[in-house]
Scaffold this motif. Sequence first.
Motif, PDB file in Angstrom:
ATOM      1  N   GLN A 190       7.212  29.200  85.630  1.00 59.32           N
ATOM      2  CA  GLN A 190       7.283  30.320  84.692  1.00 59.32           C
ATOM      3  C   GLN A 190       5.988  30.375  83.888  1.00 59.32           C
ATOM      4  O   GLN A 190       5.214  29.407  83.895  1.00 59.32           O
ATOM      5  N   PRO A 191       5.706  31.480  83.205  1.00 60.90           N
ATOM      6  CA  PRO A 191       4.541  31.491  82.321  1.00 60.90           C
ATOM      7  C   PRO A 191       4.700  30.445  81.218  1.00 60.90           C
ATOM      8  O   PRO A 191       5.825  30.115  80.827  1.00 60.90           O
ATOM      9  N   THR A 192       3.593  29.909  80.730  1.00 57.68           N
ATOM     10  CA  THR A 192       3.653  28.955  79.629  1.00 57.68           C
ATOM     11  C   THR A 192       3.819  29.682  78.306  1.00 57.68           C
ATOM     12  O   THR A 192       4.602  29.271  77.446  1.00 57.68           O
ATOM     13  N   SER A 193       3.075  30.755  78.149  1.00 59.52           N
ATOM     14  CA  SER A 193       3.112  31.550  76.923  1.00 59.52           C
ATOM     15  C   SER A 193       3.358  33.009  77.296  1.00 59.52           C
ATOM     16  O   SER A 193       2.836  33.482  78.310  1.00 59.52           O
ATOM     17  N   PRO A 194       4.157  33.742  76.520  1.00 56.78           N
ATOM     18  CA  PRO A 194       4.414  35.146  76.850  1.00 56.78           C
ATOM     19  C   PRO A 194       3.195  36.049  76.730  1.00 56.78           C
ATOM     20  O   PRO A 194       3.179  37.152  77.272  1.00 56.78           O
ATOM     21  N   THR A 195       2.167  35.578  76.015  1.00 61.71           N
ATOM     22  CA  THR A 195       0.937  36.357  75.838  1.00 61.71           C
ATOM     23  C   THR A 195      -0.273  35.442  75.980  1.00 61.71           C
ATOM     24  O   THR A 195      -0.139  34.223  75.997  1.00 61.71           O
ATOM     25  N   THR A 196      -1.431  36.041  76.057  1.00 58.17           N
ATOM     26  CA  THR A 196      -2.671  35.270  75.945  1.00 58.17           C
ATOM     27  C   THR A 196      -2.962  35.049  74.458  1.00 58.17           C
ATOM     28  O   THR A 196      -2.177  35.445  73.596  1.00 58.17           O
ATOM     29  N   GLY A 219      12.347  27.685  91.267  1.00 53.98           N
ATOM     30  CA  GLY A 219      13.141  28.383  90.266  1.00 53.98           C
ATOM     31  C   GLY A 219      12.282  29.333  89.456  1.00 53.98           C
ATOM     32  O   GLY A 219      11.213  28.954  88.969  1.00 53.98           O
ATOM     33  N   ILE A 220      12.729  30.568  89.321  1.00 54.49           N
ATOM     34  CA  ILE A 220      11.947  31.582  88.604  1.00 54.49           C
ATOM     35  C   ILE A 220      12.828  32.280  87.572  1.00 54.49           C
ATOM     36  O   ILE A 220      14.051  32.183  87.597  1.00 54.49           O
ATOM     37  N   MET A 221      12.187  32.989  86.660  1.00 61.38           N
ATOM     38  CA  MET A 221      12.916  33.734  85.651  1.00 61.38           C
ATOM     39  C   MET A 221      12.760  35.233  85.882  1.00 61.38           C
ATOM     40  O   MET A 221      11.767  35.684  86.472  1.00 61.38           O
ATOM     41  N   LYS A 222      13.732  35.995  85.454  1.00 62.59           N
ATOM     42  CA  LYS A 222      13.663  37.454  85.542  1.00 62.59           C
ATOM     43  C   LYS A 222      12.740  37.950  84.433  1.00 62.59           C
ATOM     44  O   LYS A 222      13.055  37.818  83.250  1.00 62.59           O
ATOM     45  N   THR A 223      11.612  38.512  84.824  1.00 59.70           N
ATOM     46  CA  THR A 223      10.601  38.877  83.833  1.00 59.70           C
ATOM     47  C   THR A 223      11.079  39.975  82.880  1.00 59.70           C
ATOM     48  O   THR A 223      10.619  40.050  81.738  1.00 59.70           O
ATOM     49  N   GLU A 224      12.014  40.800  83.339  1.00 57.89           N
ATOM     50  CA  GLU A 224      12.481  41.889  82.478  1.00 57.89           C
ATOM     51  C   GLU A 224      13.283  41.377  81.282  1.00 57.89           C
ATOM     52  O   GLU A 224      13.513  42.107  80.306  1.00 57.89           O
ATOM     53  N   ASP A 225      13.711  40.114  81.341  1.00 60.69           N
ATOM     54  CA  ASP A 225      14.495  39.551  80.239  1.00 60.69           C
ATOM     55  C   ASP A 225      13.620  39.031  79.099  1.00 60.69           C
ATOM     56  O   ASP A 225      14.139  38.636  78.061  1.00 60.69           O
ATOM     57  N   PHE A 226      12.296  39.015  79.316  1.00 56.80           N
ATOM     58  CA  PHE A 226      11.398  38.445  78.311  1.00 56.80           C
ATOM     59  C   PHE A 226      10.237  39.401  78.061  1.00 56.80           C
ATOM     60  O   PHE A 226       9.817  40.140  78.949  1.00 56.80           O
ATOM     61  N   ASN A 227       9.739  39.348  76.842  1.00 55.89           N
ATOM     62  CA  ASN A 227       8.687  40.276  76.433  1.00 55.89           C
ATOM     63  C   ASN A 227       7.309  39.708  76.749  1.00 55.89           C
ATOM     64  O   ASN A 227       6.537  39.373  75.864  1.00 55.89           O
ATOM     65  N   PHE A 228       6.999  39.605  78.059  1.00 52.48           N
ATOM     66  CA  PHE A 228       5.686  39.128  78.467  1.00 52.48           C
ATOM     67  C   PHE A 228       4.659  40.243  78.302  1.00 52.48           C
ATOM     68  O   PHE A 228       4.975  41.426  78.464  1.00 52.48           O
TER      69      PHE A 228
END
Length: 488
Positions: free
Chosen positions: A401-407, A263-272
């Motif tokens: 999915q990423p754990t955090s949207p940023t480093t 299962g994955i998320m659409k990256t465009e929906d989040f401010n990574f």
Amino acid sequence: MKEIIFLTYSEIKKKLNDGSLTSQELVSAYLERIKSSDSKVKAFLNLNADKILTQAKESDERRKTGKPFSEFDGIPIGIKDNICIRGEITSCSSKILENFESPYDATVITKLKEKGFVFFPRLNMDEFAMGSSTENSAFQTSKNPFDTDRIPGGSSGGSAAAVAASMLPISLGSDTGGSIRQPASLCGIWGLKPTYGRVSRYGLVAYASSLDQIGPFSNDMEGISDLLEILSGLDTKDQTTAKVDHFDSKSVSTIDWKGKKIGIMKTEDFNFSPDVNARYLEILKSLEEKGAELVALDFSLLKYAIPVYYLIATAECSSNLSRFDGIRYGLRKETSGKLDDLYSESRSAGFGKEVKRRILLGTFSLSSGYYDAYYGKAQKARVLIRKQYADFFKSVDVILQPTSPTTAFKVGEKTKDPIQMYQADILTTSVNLAGVPAISCPAGVDQNGLPIGIQLTTSHFDEVKLLSYAYSLSKLDLCKITLPKEIK
């Protein structure tokens, strides 16, 4: 002997058991590392070296006579400052408990003592576990070992930083909305939040009782699986623990990605951040090349996770922290006025700004006339989030999915904007609301050399599958990471 501290947890365990390393040698090396580096990292609130060395000596004597408590006897472990150890200060990094000495052991501590672990208390944290950067500690701000101008994450920032700085191979933290996984991600190590009810909370100073869960940090996967096996299980002192099959670390194995539904998320929906987004997509491409089937999931409810979490968590914190009133234990401000003045002045002096903010929000949401409008609605939304995860696992094996949207961001960068700070937990809070298990795995570094973490999630009490996927993910070259030897 200096190279001892850069061994992985599994290497340390092997050397202790084959006799090529003693606990005293190991502990002495870590104490030397702490002495030389913790002035920069600030992971520890205090350290009784003599007491720690005594534990190590006792472990070596047990091994010498052929009577070790277990294969883990003599392994050092760090303890977050909200987990009670009898005879030790447990302050929750708050002035209101600055001199509180615990009269009993948490259940997890009892289990670790029975195995012969050597305890390194007390690791810094956000006050009462309220924060995402360890900047809310009443005593000091912990720093990220990869870049000491940056935060290590929170609230278990000290526990994560100590492992990432090679001051310890493993440590314990607590996770209410991402407080293990987010700092694990920002510090380039492993961090697990078990299923709610898998590990006893008895002896964990409560922040939000329906969300809190104790879990491990480690510099390798074996440390995570070993600690979960030791810590998990039904506890008569904690009625929220579940009677389920005991986790067996020997059941964790590599999996074949072919045919597995991820299962994955659409990256465009989040401010990574661009680097986090790029690494996530690279990992997905690699798994797809190995035969995995990528399934895009509808994470539309995730946008409600932050407001729902902060209504429920603050309501519970308002209730849990009401016991700190200046009467029974903790800080007491003597006054010549009314009883209400004693309460007010003790709590005003003892609690920090963020804790006060959350108590006020929680008290408001529970107050007459607002309960149904805020707290009641948040609980209904929580049910929907829990149901969404149940639906996810009908169609996928694991969520990635990423754990955090940023480093890691810089110290002071977000302290003036609480809402921006809260958003740092957007990818982790929903897991606590649903009660499912999740792990943050190292996934390399960005262009500035800062760690990136990938979060894996499975259904309730399915930690064997979760750790098997995490172990397999660690085999990817994209996910390799080297912890810093020099702390600058």
